[in-house]
Design an enzyme around this catalytic site. Sequence first.
Site, PDB file in Angstrom:
ATOM      1  N   GLU A  67       0.858  -1.183   0.000  1.00 61.94           N
ATOM      2  CA  GLU A  67       0.000   0.000   0.000  1.00 61.94           C
ATOM      3  C   GLU A  67       0.897   1.236   0.000  1.00 61.94           C
ATOM      4  O   GLU A  67       1.183   1.797  -1.018  1.00 61.94           O
ATOM      5  CB  GLU A  67      -0.912   0.023   1.236  1.00 61.94           C
ATOM      6  CG  GLU A  67      -1.893  -1.113   1.238  1.00 61.94           C
ATOM      7  CD  GLU A  67      -3.215  -0.765   1.908  1.00 61.94           C
ATOM      8  OE1 GLU A  67      -3.754   0.332   1.715  1.00 61.94           O
ATOM      9  OE2 GLU A  67      -3.722  -1.637   2.644  1.00 61.94           O
ATOM     10  N   GLU A  91      -1.528  -1.007  13.489  1.00 62.38           N
ATOM     11  CA  GLU A  91      -2.798  -0.785  12.789  1.00 62.38           C
ATOM     12  C   GLU A  91      -3.980  -1.275  13.629  1.00 62.38           C
ATOM     13  O   GLU A  91      -5.021  -0.643  13.686  1.00 62.38           O
ATOM     14  CB  GLU A  91      -2.760  -1.556  11.458  1.00 62.38           C
ATOM     15  CG  GLU A  91      -4.009  -1.426  10.626  1.00 62.38           C
ATOM     16  CD  GLU A  91      -3.840  -2.056   9.248  1.00 62.38           C
ATOM     17  OE1 GLU A  91      -3.010  -2.972   9.112  1.00 62.38           O
ATOM     18  OE2 GLU A  91      -4.537  -1.624   8.322  1.00 62.38           O
TER      19      GLU A  91
HETATM   20  C1  BGC Z   1      -5.311   1.214   4.971  1.00 58.44           C
HETATM   21  C2  BGC Z   1      -5.935   2.124   5.980  1.00 58.44           C
HETATM   22  C3  BGC Z   1      -6.945   2.908   5.226  1.00 58.44           C
HETATM   23  C4  BGC Z   1      -7.992   1.904   4.859  1.00 58.44           C
HETATM   24  C5  BGC Z   1      -9.231   2.439   4.270  1.00 58.44           C
HETATM   25  C6  BGC Z   1      -6.357   0.233   4.576  1.00 58.44           C
HETATM   26  O1  BGC Z   1      -5.921  -0.762   3.759  1.00 58.44           O
HETATM   27  O2  BGC Z   1      -4.137   0.638   5.393  1.00 58.44           O
HETATM   28  O3  BGC Z   1      -5.189   2.667   6.908  1.00 58.44           O
HETATM   29  O4  BGC Z   1      -7.417   4.054   5.784  1.00 58.44           O
HETATM   30  O5  BGC Z   1      -7.461   0.881   4.065  1.00 58.44           O
HETATM   31  O6  BGC Z   1     -10.195   1.802   4.882  1.00 58.44           O
END
Ligand code: BGC
Length: 724
Positions: free
Chosen positions: A349, A609
């Site tokens: 990401e 997270e």
């Molecule tokens: C990210 C988050 C992001 C989210 C959206 C994830 O995969 O890592 O931090 O805000 O997607 O829901």
Amino acid sequence: MNSKKTEWTAKWIRPKETMGDACPVFSKTWQQEKTPESAVLYLTSLGVYEACINGNRVGDYVLAPGWTVYEKRLQYQEYDVTGLIREGENEIQITLGKGWYASPMPGWVEKEKQRKKERKTGILGELILSADGASNGRVIATDQTWKVSQGPVRFSEIYDGESFDATFVSDKEEEVCEFSWPIETLIPQQGEQIREMERVCAREIIHTPAGEWVVDFGQNITGYVEFTVDAHEGEQIKILHGEILGKDGNFYNENYRSAKAEINYVCREGKQTWHPRLTFFGFRYLKLAEFPEEPKAEQFTAIAVYSDMKRTGFIRTAHEGINQLFSNVLWGQKGNFLDVPTDCPQRDERLGWTGDAQTFTKVASYNFDVERFFRKWLRDLAADQLESGSVPQVVPNFLPDCRESAAWGDAATVCPWQMYMTYGNTSDLAEQFESMKKWVDFITQSTTTKCLWTGGEHFGDWLGLDSPPGSYRGASREDFIATAFYAHSTHLVVKAGRALGRDMSGYEELFQEIRKAFQKEYPEYLTQTEHVIAVWFELTEDSQKTADALAEMIVKDGTQIRTGFVGTPYILHVLSNYGHTDLAYTLLLREKYPSWLYPISKGATTIWEHWDGIMADGSLWSSDMNSFNHYSYGSVADWLYEEAAGIKPVEEAPGFAKARITPRPDKRLGWIDVSLSTRHGQIRSAWRYVGDSVRFEITTPVESEIVIGDRRETVMPGTYTYWG
Ligand code: BGC
């Protein structure tokens, strides 16, 4: 900032024939009769570049030209290279990697589509040499007379890592071709430069139960490793990156998903030191999958690479857990403020998720001076905003479409307003004002129910602990959150417009109407997060009653947080602002899961997270979405500045032109000492328990209102001591 260069003689160039994965090295030689009085290099690329003149590296910018909405805004850098030019023959060489521009990002979209995004990289640059006494000066500009060859960087990409062959000798110079890419969209460097900011020595080499060599740096960082090795030509090194060790003590990086994050290096003969140059990794551990000798810790240094922000906020307390938590927040910011505020730096990401940035923007602006950093990113946000006003979920928008979500798109209003509160810069606010309004207008026009936000698709209270089984979205109602943020953003637009001297009566009326509609639609609140935002966004009829109900609910829930991305940033603020400071401290200092301190008991050195990234029994939350460097919940540290130490900006005197200092002591913390460098000087607020009494010490460079218990007074700049 340097003024924008509008005239370019340079042409965009790239290799005429594709070079596959190898990173091209563009070059040009020229004769110099004498050394010039001055030499300035202007350079940019599609992809990331590193330039050398006569074998010397130009500047120390890593991953230049940075990451922006390339189609609309591409930064170029300006370097004074006078000292690098010599009499006689000179050569400039520019190595080009895929960088953000051409890496298959995001992983889950690009890889599924078999890497359809075949973006071709290229460079544009000109070196302006002043008169050298013998000539009138000249311009060495990229054009088709340049040559290109393959270099020792055999592969480089953001997610998959870098391959380098130290034995590689280029035997062939090839042609370049010119191509067109708009010059009008070039802008001078706007954000902070990305640099090698810190070096962390390896703490130990572990020989794991699986029989593998693993290097531990003791700190989760973003950047790359530098290693030194004494090897024979052709020996191979293969390094994998990981953030944690698995339950069994073995190397683990399944949570990187499709990002290979590996280094492949072919040694030359003898002692050599190397680090990647055109990519970065998020890691604490390295697995030495191939290494020519038995490794020793002193052979490895982790180099933290991030935007060169000045540190402004310092927090120390008597509580080692809280000190570690604050350190984790700082490292989370360093690791995710690499030119763009990202969600995480390791998996496939590493994107500018707007919601994450929004939750963290306040504490970010206290920890470091991020005015330039956010100025650049918010211009990108505005650039990526659709005509309709919709704000993409990530900026720069690398997702295939532009879908919005409440609490994510609101970065358009929340971040500029926070920058204004922290730094007081009216012109930045004015610059973002249209974008702020457009976001609110978008909601007004797209909702299916007037004055509520219904009918959208949202992330809800992302990762809330009250999520129904199998869902990432907390139990709070999505339309509730959406409407609350609609109100909040409208309110911020009103405040911003007023600060800019505009007539905001229309939006003021809209705010009041949304508020009324909200109260009618939502007479009761079902979750912790619903209570929190109803109070914090001034939507509930009776804030005290709602805050009391929140406190009761928290206790009923086992005196623990159940909130996700939406409720977490404000929960302690709501409690302490409505007479529940004691409970706020109880939540802050809780060590058992779920809590901010729980991950520390599992060895966290950055913010996770998930509240339970690693569970109590050592098993993992999942492998598909389990980042150990995700700053969002680190927003709690803004409570330490604003409530525990009590340092707050005053809305009418933004940028800490005046301050309000309302420390809230608690014996369980023992003492706290916080300082914040503001545009008007350094504010310090400290308190310490001496027996049952508290000694407060406050230094302020500006007129401030100090509130300690029932005592309230306005003071002029100076240092003040109180007992309470
Ligand atoms: C990210 C988050 C992001 C989210 C959206 C994830 O995969 O890592 O931090 O805000 O997607 O829901």
